[in-house]
Enzyme design. Sequence first.
Site, PDB file in Angstrom:
ATOM      1  CG  ASP A 186      -1.899   1.054   1.318  1.00 35.06           C
ATOM      2  OD1 ASP A 186      -2.868   0.983   0.551  1.00 35.06           O
ATOM      3  OD2 ASP A 186      -1.746   1.985   2.148  1.00 35.06           O
ATOM      4  CD  GLU A 216      -2.315   2.519  -3.450  1.00 35.21           C
ATOM      5  OE1 GLU A 216      -3.400   2.982  -3.764  1.00 35.21           O
ATOM      6  OE2 GLU A 216      -1.950   2.395  -2.257  1.00 35.21           O
TER       7      GLU A 216
HETATM    8  C1  GLC Z   1      -4.348   3.091  -0.365  1.00 35.53           C
HETATM    9  C2  GLC Z   1      -5.506   2.128  -0.286  1.00 35.53           C
HETATM   10  C3  GLC Z   1      -6.702   2.870   0.220  1.00 35.53           C
HETATM   11  C4  GLC Z   1      -6.385   3.432   1.596  1.00 35.53           C
HETATM   12  C5  GLC Z   1      -5.112   4.292   1.533  1.00 35.53           C
HETATM   13  C6  GLC Z   1      -4.630   4.614   2.892  1.00 35.53           C
HETATM   14  O1  GLC Z   1      -4.585   4.085  -1.287  1.00 35.53           O
HETATM   15  O2  GLC Z   1      -5.733   1.539  -1.539  1.00 35.53           O
HETATM   16  O3  GLC Z   1      -7.845   2.070   0.271  1.00 35.53           O
HETATM   17  O4  GLC Z   1      -7.442   4.211   2.050  1.00 35.53           O
HETATM   18  O5  GLC Z   1      -4.076   3.596   0.888  1.00 35.53           O
HETATM   19  O6  GLC Z   1      -4.114   3.463   3.510  1.00 35.53           O
END
Ligand code: GLC
Length: 583
Positions: free
Chosen positions: A210, A269
């Site tokens: 993440d 991500e």
């Molecule tokens: C990422 C996740 C999202 C979450 C954010 C904070 O973007 O995909 O769902 O709210 O991180 O952890």
Amino acid sequence: MGHAPEPSRPWWQRGVVYQVYPRSFQDADGDGVGDLRGIVRRLDHLAWLGVDAIWLSPIFPSPMRDFGYDVIDATGVDPLFGDLNDFDALVAEAHRRDLRLVLDVVPNHTSDEHPWFVRSRSSRDDPKRDWYIWRDAKPDGSPPTNWRGVDALDTPGSVWRFDARSGQFYLASFSAFQPDLNWANPAVRAAMNDVLRFWLDRGVDGFRLDMADFLGKDPHFRDEPPETAAADDYLAATRFQLYAPVTRAHLAEMGRTVHAHPDTVLIGEVLYQLSPDQLAAYYRGAHPAAGETADGSDAGSADGSNAGSAGASAPGEELPSEELAFEASQGEGLDMPFHFGLMFVPMRAGPLRARIDAYEAALGDRWPNYDLANHDMPRLSRHGEAARLAVMLLLTLRGTPFLYYGDEIGMANVDVPPERQLDPFIIYLTGTTRDGVRTPMQWRSGPNAGFSDAEPWLPVAPDAHEVNVETQRSDPRSMLSLHRRLLELRRTRPSLHAGGYEPLDGTPEGVFAYRREHDGDAALVVLNFTDAEREVTLPRPKRWRFGLSTLLDDAARPRDGALTLRPHEGAVLLGEGADAGER
Ligand code: GLC
């Protein structure tokens, strides 16, 4: 004709990943929230569909204020979802069906209720104080830097949150309840790498990290320059806050941990705003290209190797320690930084081709990936008549495709009434909470769409009696059938899972076409994004035969070297026999 899948490529390049949002897939224990035993029950659906791996959104103990992205114990399972025995059973059952399991790990922050943060906050002298990022106010009492929070998720504002008890600020890039861990602290790095080892030892096949590009912060906590600090472009305004050279070193360390286990994948991500060049620089083994620094200056550090396109360092800047030097990465890091580019271009031939060409050019021989929807973004069905074209595109491009649960049946972006909304954040593309893309999976008509015996945590979509797996399985023209046929074609044709990408020039207005070839196998994908019929001249000398149409009939047969497509129709053609492979 049959082609065996190529054994030499890693599974995550051959395969297709399917994202399961655990709360909403299948409830087995009757509390209205999905769980691990529920997922096991539905594995046969995924095997039948023909995907290769499951990415599980977080399953760890959490107060669930961000529905699991606020973790209090990264090596446990939240009782809502089951326990570690259920987890082991899921791994075993998935592997028995040749499905890999990728876990979502949240390295950048924890919940403010995590025991580490509770201690960190308890006093300036606590040994855990330095596990998070604490700073004094500036002399004028303002926050330590002018860094700002993620505006897509939260009210734009400072990342610094004042803690009256200790009189200092802590840094939280997302919500105040999600304090950022201090990755500059070796103990934190060791603890988070241990988390990865814990799950690797239990048999997982990799991770989705993440917010992977948030880990490294400028070691000197410099203010963003005033001329960019206020920019609309979040990326331009966060060059020190998101300090890419340091981030890459942290990702390299995690890469080493993960890749010590064979056949694993590390996906990260990263912000959707990253340009194709910036994405390329996040790959394992990539050296950031010269001249691609954020501020256009020579941003090289002392060893000249750790300047990054997604970050900047002042001339003469040195990294804080040799451990963090890019050199130390030894070619390690992410196998794939997520590519969200196609979520933000209109589903039309020109813009799609432009983005894909730029991405392909920047990546070179690095492995691409594509994602059209997830738990933070609107569902695929938002594309209306173009949704089938979008699926054909996603499943026929070069690179790993990611599917989001429920999109295979065309689930709606549900209008969740205000009194049932739970998510604290909004999708800025739609201005709605993310609840509407997280509603229960629709398995069949009947109570709660077969998701649960109890009232589900979010409402089931009103169209569930028509739009569900059971109904669509028996309809050879359904969205589900389209997904299954495309997945089968991709799996069995080397051109589609291993071939290159070569866009076709000179197609009629509104038509996007590309050719893919591998090892004597060829495929041509032709997508008509207009609401009119289009005739496309097929490239010679190859002869093309019909493979698959988005409308799941065989009207789109090539004749006399040309193909006629109906409005909003896409087709895959296959290169005939002996000519295949020629150019
Ligand atoms: C990422 C996740 C999202 C979450 C954010 C904070 O973007 O995909 O769902 O709210 O991180 O952890």
